[in-house]
Write an enzyme that holds these catalytic residues in place. Sequence first.
Site, short mmCIF file in Angstrom:
data_model
loop_
_atom_site.label_atom_id
_atom_site.label_comp_id
_atom_site.label_asym_id
_atom_site.label_seq_id
_atom_site.Cartn_x
_atom_site.Cartn_y
_atom_site.Cartn_z
CE LYS A 32 -1.95 1.85 3.82
NZ LYS A 32 -1.21 3.06 3.67
CG ASP A 59 -4.82 4.51 1.86
OD1 ASP A 59 -6.20 4.06 1.81
OD2 ASP A 59 -4.27 4.58 2.85
CE LYS A 61 -7.64 6.12 4.16
NZ LYS A 61 -6.01 6.40 4.24
CG ASP A 64 -12.40 17.75 -4.44
OD1 ASP A 64 -13.86 18.39 -4.93
OD2 ASP A 64 -10.78 17.95 -4.01
CB THR A 119 -9.55 1.17 11.29
OG1 THR A 119 -8.32 2.04 10.92
CG2 THR A 119 -10.70 0.33 10.59
NE ARG A 211 1.23 2.01 13.40
CZ ARG A 211 0.71 2.86 13.73
NH1 ARG A 211 0.85 4.25 14.82
NH2 ARG A 211 -0.79 2.93 13.52
#
Length: 232
Positions: A32, A59, A61, A64, A119, A211
């Site tokens: 990603k 990614d 997002k 608009d 999340t 992570r």
Amino acid sequence: MSKDVIIACDFSGKKEVMEFLDLFTEEKPYVKIGMELFYGAGPEIVREIKKRGHKIFLDLKLHDIPNTVKKSMAVLSSLDVDMCNLHASGTIAMMEAALEGLTRPDGTRPLLIAVTQLTSTDEERMHKDLLIPNPIDEVVMHYAKNAMTAGLDGVVCSPLEAGKVKGVCGEKFLTVTPGVRFADGDVGDQKRVTTPEKAKELGSDYIVVGRPITAAEDPVAAYRRCVKEFLG
């Protein structure tokens, strides 16, 4: 339907991400590329990682007005990514415009998925900060149904919501789920989380893991553990 582990390569520049990917001498993980890396290294980083043989989830997002998103998606489509996303809260019209822009003249296109609720957002924050009074599950399902109506391939949601999305939108509707941590790991700033094994049980098609892999002492071993727990 294919399932996979996607590594969130949330690095600030080319040097860091390439050094990380160099660790993988046997695998070509799905990666990603998020805002941090894309804004730091530019579109060329997408092309370079793609040349290495990795599938890419871009990614960014987008959110608009429909015409702007349509034109932006046409640009992203030319980068030959495998998946990209936008915010479902941008309305059905915006999602339909995005799909139109993303589709190439030959009819091919990357997968397009919609973010329902991040999340890091729990129900209390959704109520107080966003003034959305409905239960979070209800909001996520409504956004998922809107994405399906617009013709999208799936949604980004918590693993805890994946099975419910499948129940509302069907088994073929993809669920891409961040918020995945090892049972013995730190949840960090995520609110709605679960383990790779549990995500599989709950109906996730793709899990996005950052992570727990990128910050691990042995990232390759952490990736293999994640693959084993999710796909094994």
